[in-house]
Motif scaffolding. Structure first.
Motif, PDB file in Angstrom:
ATOM      1  N   VAL A 230      -0.954  42.239  29.887  1.00  0.00           N
ATOM      2  CA  VAL A 230      -0.189  43.667  29.933  1.00  0.00           C
ATOM      3  C   VAL A 230       0.427  43.927  28.844  1.00  0.00           C
ATOM      4  N   GLY A 231      -0.176  44.787  27.968  1.00  0.00           N
ATOM      5  CA  GLY A 231       0.453  44.682  26.568  1.00  0.00           C
ATOM      6  C   GLY A 231      -0.827  44.503  24.895  1.00  0.00           C
ATOM      7  N   ALA A 232      -0.853  45.268  24.587  1.00  0.00           N
ATOM      8  CA  ALA A 232      -1.965  45.518  23.327  1.00  0.00           C
ATOM      9  C   ALA A 232      -1.521  45.015  22.160  1.00  0.00           C
ATOM     10  N   GLY A 233       0.081  44.934  22.019  1.00  0.00           N
ATOM     11  CA  GLY A 233       0.446  44.480  20.252  1.00  0.00           C
ATOM     12  C   GLY A 233       0.340  43.365  20.267  1.00  0.00           C
ATOM     13  N   TYR A 234       0.575  43.068  19.340  1.00  0.00           N
ATOM     14  CA  TYR A 234       0.627  42.317  18.610  1.00  0.00           C
ATOM     15  C   TYR A 234       0.531  39.735  19.576  1.00  0.00           C
TER      16      TYR A 234
ATOM     17  N   ALA B 252      -4.619  34.804  37.081  1.00  0.00           N
ATOM     18  CA  ALA B 252      -2.941  35.169  36.020  1.00  0.00           C
ATOM     19  C   ALA B 252      -2.665  35.980  35.115  1.00  0.00           C
ATOM     20  N   VAL B 253      -1.546  36.836  35.854  1.00  0.00           N
ATOM     21  CA  VAL B 253      -1.249  37.858  34.705  1.00  0.00           C
ATOM     22  C   VAL B 253      -0.288  37.630  33.248  1.00  0.00           C
ATOM     23  N   VAL B 254       0.280  37.792  32.571  1.00  0.00           N
ATOM     24  CA  VAL B 254       0.804  37.263  31.175  1.00  0.00           C
ATOM     25  C   VAL B 254       1.460  38.928  31.510  1.00  0.00           C
ATOM     26  N   LEU B 255       2.704  38.732  30.942  1.00  0.00           N
ATOM     27  CA  LEU B 255       3.720  39.965  30.336  1.00  0.00           C
ATOM     28  C   LEU B 255       3.719  39.997  28.838  1.00  0.00           C
ATOM     29  N   ALA B 256       3.067  41.203  28.095  1.00  0.00           N
ATOM     30  CA  ALA B 256       3.570  40.847  26.767  1.00  0.00           C
ATOM     31  C   ALA B 256       3.806  42.094  26.003  1.00  0.00           C
ATOM     32  N   ILE B 257       4.742  42.770  27.168  1.00  0.00           N
ATOM     33  CA  ILE B 257       5.228  43.394  26.228  1.00  0.00           C
ATOM     34  C   ILE B 257       7.359  43.165  25.541  1.00  0.00           C
ATOM     35  N   ASN B 258       7.720  44.133  25.515  1.00  0.00           N
ATOM     36  CA  ASN B 258       8.599  44.692  24.559  1.00  0.00           C
ATOM     37  C   ASN B 258       9.912  43.575  25.448  1.00  0.00           C
ATOM     38  N   ALA B 259      11.055  42.560  24.122  1.00  0.00           N
ATOM     39  CA  ALA B 259      11.890  42.080  25.126  1.00  0.00           C
ATOM     40  C   ALA B 259      13.015  42.962  24.942  1.00  0.00           C
ATOM     41  N   ARG B 260      14.019  42.573  24.871  1.00  0.00           N
ATOM     42  CA  ARG B 260      14.859  43.250  25.416  1.00  0.00           C
ATOM     43  C   ARG B 260      16.628  42.592  25.284  1.00  0.00           C
ATOM     44  N   PRO B 261      17.294  42.978  24.467  1.00  0.00           N
ATOM     45  CA  PRO B 261      18.145  42.099  24.506  1.00  0.00           C
ATOM     46  C   PRO B 261      19.581  41.349  25.059  1.00  0.00           C
ATOM     47  N   ASN B 262      20.262  40.167  24.452  1.00  0.00           N
ATOM     48  CA  ASN B 262      20.675  39.357  25.587  1.00  0.00           C
ATOM     49  C   ASN B 262      22.196  39.474  25.718  1.00  0.00           C
ATOM     50  N   THR B 263      22.572  41.050  26.330  1.00  0.00           N
ATOM     51  CA  THR B 263      24.380  41.171  25.721  1.00  0.00           C
ATOM     52  C   THR B 263      24.866  41.075  27.296  1.00  0.00           C
ATOM     53  N   SER B 264      24.332  40.326  28.099  1.00  0.00           N
ATOM     54  CA  SER B 264      25.835  40.537  29.671  1.00  0.00           C
ATOM     55  C   SER B 264      26.780  39.463  28.664  1.00  0.00           C
ATOM     56  N   LEU B 265      26.768  38.834  28.047  1.00  0.00           N
ATOM     57  CA  LEU B 265      28.191  38.120  27.841  1.00  0.00           C
ATOM     58  C   LEU B 265      29.122  39.121  27.209  1.00  0.00           C
TER      59      LEU B 265
ATOM     60  N   PRO C 133      17.515  48.946   4.553  1.00  0.00           N
ATOM     61  CA  PRO C 133      16.282  49.268   6.306  1.00  0.00           C
ATOM     62  C   PRO C 133      15.437  48.979   6.005  1.00  0.00           C
ATOM     63  N   THR C 134      14.210  48.744   7.472  1.00  0.00           N
ATOM     64  CA  THR C 134      13.165  48.316   7.453  1.00  0.00           C
ATOM     65  C   THR C 134      11.997  48.942   7.613  1.00  0.00           C
ATOM     66  N   LYS C 135      10.855  48.448   6.849  1.00  0.00           N
ATOM     67  CA  LYS C 135       9.778  48.526   6.443  1.00  0.00           C
ATOM     68  C   LYS C 135       9.021  48.434   7.931  1.00  0.00           C
ATOM     69  N   LYS C 136       9.059  46.923   8.853  1.00  0.00           N
ATOM     70  CA  LYS C 136       8.201  47.144   9.902  1.00  0.00           C
ATOM     71  C   LYS C 136       7.694  46.276   9.000  1.00  0.00           C
ATOM     72  N   THR C 137       7.472  45.740   7.896  1.00  0.00           N
ATOM     73  CA  THR C 137       6.208  44.698   7.936  1.00  0.00           C
ATOM     74  C   THR C 137       5.583  43.561   8.214  1.00  0.00           C
ATOM     75  N   SER C 138       4.723  43.478   8.786  1.00  0.00           N
ATOM     76  CA  SER C 138       4.159  42.598   9.402  1.00  0.00           C
ATOM     77  C   SER C 138       2.821  42.282   9.007  1.00  0.00           C
ATOM     78  N   VAL C 139       2.213  41.271   9.414  1.00  0.00           N
ATOM     79  CA  VAL C 139       0.565  40.877   9.561  1.00  0.00           C
ATOM     80  C   VAL C 139       0.277  39.717  11.267  1.00  0.00           C
ATOM     81  N   THR C 140      -0.838  39.944  11.483  1.00  0.00           N
ATOM     82  CA  THR C 140      -1.675  38.984  12.289  1.00  0.00           C
ATOM     83  C   THR C 140      -2.675  38.318  11.951  1.00  0.00           C
ATOM     84  N   GLN C 141      -3.814  37.624  12.369  1.00  0.00           N
ATOM     85  CA  GLN C 141      -5.105  37.264  12.417  1.00  0.00           C
ATOM     86  C   GLN C 141      -5.401  37.633  14.053  1.00  0.00           C
ATOM     87  N   LEU C 142      -6.799  38.438  13.889  1.00  0.00           N
ATOM     88  CA  LEU C 142      -7.276  38.380  15.188  1.00  0.00           C
ATOM     89  C   LEU C 142      -8.552  38.251  14.909  1.00  0.00           C
TER      90      LEU C 142
END
Length: 446
Positions: free
Chosen positions: A152-156, A235-248, A321-330
């Motif tokens: 689930v999720g066709a991002g990187y 099997a199903v793999v969740l490849a979706i967005n993460a969420r910050p661990n802020t409960s503390l 500020p970020t420019k969201k620079t990123s790479v991958t190999q497919l």
């Protein structure tokens, strides 16, 4: 002086190392609740493709290396409470011994957790995520025994895993709610060649989402989609967005609407001596008035450095500020990107023009079959470069860092047309790719 860092994530490790490098006399205490530090979740893919033989190899640095640098690393230390007024952190060591330690500065680097689906049946066994090493070990064991896997999720994350599983001769179903793969990173035209070369055992399901999961004996067997289709899977793999661990910290720190910790340009929270970094925060986007939550290791590294610098240099270093620079190999393609895409520009109220060209690979020593594809995106009025995407079958990945610097420096088509680039007939053409596209966009908008 003592700085406590909670979380040996990539950001926490970088903050600790930067502090020790810039201020060696600082007592740096790094608390981590698990045994593993700096884990790369892509280790799952590396194991499936035999790039590594043990998941413990999928890490940024060894614990001993941090200790050798003078960092007080304490593993199996789970923080239970923070008193921001008395400036004390309480934690249990090995889940038995209660400890507490005072701080002058506190850096929060607890990282993030894979977002969970609230879809009916999402609690079935064999619905997997792999953000940390424990999840990854479980997922690896199940995926090795599976024959048909849904992602689930066709991002990187999803795309890289799909290719890794395809090499293991698994049948892969890739579900994406948007109309194309990698939609947050690349314009549609830039991934056409990737789609044309997609392995035959990867099946795309675009413009759809999981409605429910069904199974037998507590294990998932079917994924039912919003477009009416039903997928059979082991099997199903969740490849979706993460969420910050802020409960503390959510009871005493200000949070943004998406659950991230609110920070100023120096990465301070509403308590001036508490900093938040990495996957816990949003980062501003270059050339816009907006910020984004995009958990990337390069964001983690940069924010770790900046928080440490602000402790040393007394809050004078602003986060760029970020420019969201990123790479991958497919497969055989190397994909890299930076800045804003043409398709997302309207979301930032930007009118843009763009130019795309596939080049022959010049030079007597080069492979002429590579034919890299380059796209540059410019603001319409001043022809200022705001985005770039580069796809090649040769790993010239550092090239995207150069393009990111051009964006950082607000280079225009006019200034780029006279960029200084080396020339050697063995390796290059007289006119660099960037110069060619800069001249082309000038001609089209003269």
């Amino acid at each position: 002086m003592r700085t406590i860092i909670i979380g040996a994530s990539h950001s926490g490790i970088q903050a600790a190392r930067t502090l020790k490098k810039l201020q060696p006399e600082m007592d740096v205490v790094l608390l981590e609740k698990t045994q593993t530090i700096g884990f790369f979740s892509s280790g799952l893919n590396y194991m499936l493709t035999n790039k590594i033989q043990d998941l413990q190899e999928s890490r940024a640095i060894s614990p001993q290396a941090l200790l050798d640098e003078g960092i007080n690393l304490v593993r199996l230390a789970e923080v239970t409470k923070i008193d921001p007024v008395k400036k004390v952190v309480f934690y249990t060591y090995g889940k038995e011994v209660a400890e507490h330690v005072a701080y002058d500065f506190l850096i929060l680097a607890m990282g993030s957790t894979q977002a969970a689906l609230k879809t009916p049946g999402s609690d079935l066994a064999n619905i997997l995520s792999y953000k940390n090493i424990t999840q990854t070990q479980k997922s690896l064991a199940i995926l090795k025994q599976s024959h048909e896997v849904t992602i689930v999720g066709a991002g990187y994350i999803g795309m890289e895993l799909a290719y890794a599983l395809s090499k293991q001769n698994k049948k892969v179903h890739l579900i994406e709610q948007m109309e194309n793969i990698l939609f947050r990173y690349f314009d549609s035209e830039m991934v056409t060649s990737v789609l044309a070369d997609l392995p035959s055992n990867i099946q795309l399901h675009l413009n759809t989402t999981p409605l429910s999961f069904t199974g037998v004996n507590g294990k998932v067997e079917e994924t039912n989609l919003s477009n009416g289709a039903t997928i059979q899977n082991d099997a199903v793999v969740l490849a979706i967005n993460a969420r910050p661990n802020t409960s503390l910290v959510q009871e005493f720190l200000t949070l943004n609407i998406d659950g991230t910790i609110a920070v100023n340009e120096f990465l301070q929270t509403n308590y001036a001596d508490i900093y938040a970094i990495g996957d816990l925060i949003q980062v501003p986007i270059h050339g816009t008035n907006t910020a984004i939550y995009m958990p990337l290791v390069n964001h983690a590294i940069r924010t770790g450095i900046v928080a440490a610098e602000n402790i040393v240099y007394q809050n004078t270093v602003k986060l760029k500020p970020t420019k969201k620079t990123s790479v991958t190999q497919l497969g055989s393609f190397y994909l890299s990107r930076t800045g804003i895409t043409q398709e997302e520009a309207p979301y930032y109220n930007k009118k843009v023009v763009a130019v795309t060209q596939q080049f022959e690979d010049y030079g007597f020593e080069q492979n002429f079959s590579q034919r890299p594809l380059l796209k540059l995106v410019f603001e319409e009025k001043e022809l200022k470069l705001i985005g770039a995407q580069y796809i090649s079958k040769f790993p010239r990945l550092e090239f995207i860092n150069l393009l990111a610097e051009f964006i950082e420096k607000d280079e225009t088509a006019l200034t780029l047309s006279q960029m200084e680039a080396f020339f050697n007939p063995l390796f290059s053409a007289p006119l660099h790719y960037v110069q060619q596209l800069a001249l082309q966009i000038l001609a089209e908008n003269n």
